[in-house]
Design a protein around this motif. Sequence first.
Motif, PDB file in Angstrom:
ATOM      1  N   GLN A  22       0.834  -1.210   0.000  1.00  0.00           N
ATOM      2  CA  GLN A  22       0.000   0.000   0.000  1.00  0.00           C
ATOM      3  C   GLN A  22       0.866   1.258   0.000  1.00  0.00           C
ATOM      4  OE1 GLN A  22      -2.208  -0.975   3.528  1.00  0.00           O
ATOM      5  NE2 GLN A  22      -3.797  -2.101   2.416  1.00  0.00           N
ATOM      6  N   ILE A  23       1.969   1.226   0.722  1.00  0.00           N
ATOM      7  CA  ILE A  23       2.891   2.365   0.713  1.00  0.00           C
ATOM      8  C   ILE A  23       3.524   2.518  -0.671  1.00  0.00           C
ATOM      9  CG2 ILE A  23       5.063   3.266   1.645  1.00  0.00           C
ATOM     10  CD1 ILE A  23       2.656   3.557   3.510  1.00  0.00           C
ATOM     11  N   ASP A  24       3.949   1.400  -1.265  1.00  0.00           N
ATOM     12  CA  ASP A  24       4.537   1.465  -2.612  1.00  0.00           C
ATOM     13  C   ASP A  24       3.568   2.112  -3.598  1.00  0.00           C
ATOM     14  OD1 ASP A  24       6.806   0.221  -1.669  1.00  0.00           O
ATOM     15  OD2 ASP A  24       6.215  -1.782  -2.357  1.00  0.00           O
ATOM     16  N   ARG A  25       2.293   1.796  -3.452  1.00  0.00           N
ATOM     17  CA  ARG A  25       1.293   2.291  -4.395  1.00  0.00           C
ATOM     18  C   ARG A  25       1.075   3.795  -4.262  1.00  0.00           C
ATOM     19  NH1 ARG A  25      -2.717  -1.075  -2.980  1.00  0.00           N
ATOM     20  NH2 ARG A  25      -1.614  -2.747  -4.029  1.00  0.00           N
ATOM     21  N   VAL A  26       1.295   4.344  -3.071  1.00  0.00           N
ATOM     22  CA  VAL A  26       0.975   5.754  -2.844  1.00  0.00           C
ATOM     23  C   VAL A  26       2.166   6.678  -3.104  1.00  0.00           C
ATOM     24  CG1 VAL A  26       1.591   6.023  -0.395  1.00  0.00           C
ATOM     25  CG2 VAL A  26      -0.419   7.192  -1.304  1.00  0.00           C
ATOM     26  N   VAL A  27       3.374   6.146  -3.128  1.00  0.00           N
ATOM     27  CA  VAL A  27       4.572   6.983  -3.280  1.00  0.00           C
ATOM     28  C   VAL A  27       4.503   7.909  -4.495  1.00  0.00           C
ATOM     29  CG1 VAL A  27       7.049   6.915  -3.773  1.00  0.00           C
ATOM     30  CG2 VAL A  27       6.109   5.523  -1.925  1.00  0.00           C
ATOM     31  N   PRO A  28       4.021   7.469  -5.678  1.00  0.00           N
ATOM     32  CA  PRO A  28       3.982   8.375  -6.839  1.00  0.00           C
ATOM     33  C   PRO A  28       3.131   9.628  -6.640  1.00  0.00           C
ATOM     34  CG  PRO A  28       3.705   6.095  -7.540  1.00  0.00           C
ATOM     35  CD  PRO A  28       3.616   6.099  -6.050  1.00  0.00           C
ATOM     36  N   TYR A  29       2.286   9.643  -5.601  1.00  0.00           N
ATOM     37  CA  TYR A  29       1.403  10.787  -5.377  1.00  0.00           C
ATOM     38  C   TYR A  29       1.904  11.706  -4.258  1.00  0.00           C
ATOM     39  CZ  TYR A  29      -1.523   7.701  -8.122  1.00  0.00           C
ATOM     40  OH  TYR A  29      -1.991   6.880  -9.109  1.00  0.00           O
ATOM     41  N   LEU A  30       3.124  11.458  -3.783  1.00  0.00           N
ATOM     42  CA  LEU A  30       3.637  12.227  -2.649  1.00  0.00           C
ATOM     43  C   LEU A  30       4.521  13.402  -3.058  1.00  0.00           C
ATOM     44  CD1 LEU A  30       4.482   9.339  -0.138  1.00  0.00           C
ATOM     45  CD2 LEU A  30       2.439  10.788  -0.221  1.00  0.00           C
ATOM     46  N   GLY A  31       4.848  13.509  -4.315  1.00  0.00           N
ATOM     47  CA  GLY A  31       5.665  14.626  -4.768  1.00  0.00           C
ATOM     48  C   GLY A  31       7.009  14.666  -4.063  1.00  0.00           C
ATOM     49  N   PRO A  32       7.500  15.880  -3.701  1.00  0.00           N
ATOM     50  CA  PRO A  32       8.803  16.007  -3.042  1.00  0.00           C
ATOM     51  C   PRO A  32       8.888  15.259  -1.708  1.00  0.00           C
ATOM     52  CG  PRO A  32       8.040  18.136  -3.846  1.00  0.00           C
ATOM     53  CD  PRO A  32       6.883  17.202  -3.982  1.00  0.00           C
ATOM     54  N   LEU A  33       7.736  14.993  -1.075  1.00  0.00           N
ATOM     55  CA  LEU A  33       7.750  14.290   0.208  1.00  0.00           C
ATOM     56  C   LEU A  33       8.144  12.827   0.054  1.00  0.00           C
ATOM     57  CD1 LEU A  33       4.505  15.747   1.838  1.00  0.00           C
ATOM     58  CD2 LEU A  33       6.852  16.174   2.573  1.00  0.00           C
ATOM     59  N   ALA A  34       8.185  12.320  -1.165  1.00  0.00           N
ATOM     60  CA  ALA A  34       8.528  10.917  -1.389  1.00  0.00           C
ATOM     61  C   ALA A  34       9.927  10.583  -0.872  1.00  0.00           C
ATOM     62  CB  ALA A  34       8.414  10.582  -2.876  1.00  0.00           C
TER      63      ALA A  34
END
Length: 424
Positions: A22-34
Amino acid sequence: MNSPLSYVHPTSDSAWGTYLSQIDRVVPYLGPLARWAETLRRPKRALIVDVPIELDDGTIAHYEGYRVQHNLSRGPGKGGVRFHPDVTLEEVMALSAWMTIKNAAVNLPYGGAKGGVRVDPRRLSRGELERLTRRYTSEIGLLIGPTQDIPAPDVNTNGQIMAWMMDTYAVNTGHTATGVVTGKPVHLGGSLGRVKATGRGVFVTGREAARRIGLDLQGARVAVQGYGNVGGVAAQLFAAAGARLVAVQDHSGTLHREAGIDATALAAHAQAQGGVAGFPGASPLDDEAFWDTPCDILIPAALEGQIGADRAARLQARLVLEGANGPTVPEGDRVLGERGVLVVPDVICNAGGVTVSYFEWVQDFSSFFWTEDEINARLDKIMVEALARIWDVADLHRIPLRTAAFAVACERILMARQDRGLYP
């Protein structure tokens, strides 16, 4: 015993593996916070404790206990304690991580934590259960506190367990701090509305989701797995709204009645008999057939890992409301998405309990308590607003509600992590 970090890249489809995907899936939507995302994949602190007690027959028994603090960037740890024979460190890690996400998703000022003891409490006498609870509380005492980490009830724990935990903490520290746990009896600083809060949150988010997809609750067919304070309360609220409870499953068996099961009478039966089996107002059904039952709304409110790809392909519901933590594994999530079944994820759907736990904690600090109507009104407002925010993100990025909930939560967590910085 493996260390927590050995589970960072698990090979099995475990609870921790589900969380990491679930974390892997959300990383692309975190922008610079990734750049800070790795902090979400590692629990901050994990404590394994031996819990020895003297049994009633004079023998000494040892049980293994855990308390995991996943992330404390937004505030003290918050999460329940479960007593169950299948509790493992890896499971508690996943549950603590989901608490981090859940608290942030509804914007509560908490981090995530969870605890557990590997034990079957049904095999213990009341005295043995009290000794187990008090010893476990003493062993994790270096981590918990009203501004450090606040336990609460979970599977097989309740207000009495919390009262024993609070008292043990008070004896060991020399002062009473009612805010060290939540989910306590009302006369010991507990909050009105707490027992039904998780089930109420499932209903409120389900009602809002149904409205958004055009599903009329009047006559809607509901199936519930797990019929305790979550599933049972949600079922009764849906029934009061005009829905029809057609199938129920718990550890004791499965029931079905197309014309509808009396949700209130079933709750009384389950309380008196220890399960739904034998209820005269419905027919028994094979356990696996529960997942084939035609329904409009499915509420998995038991344990994690219940809906894999096979069951997801067979479900006939339009809407899945995750009353339990982690009931849908990633492959099941994928299949449900492909079939157009809307899933309201656990991190928002069952957040009513921790929200009212937050209310209890606030009330304990001020020694000023609210009415149940005030509790329910505040709870409903927070849940509706949190779901609306997540829905907007889902629409913006054209992503599932689960990914949107993680995006909202992770942004809040990682902004706190970034602004606090690293020390030294």
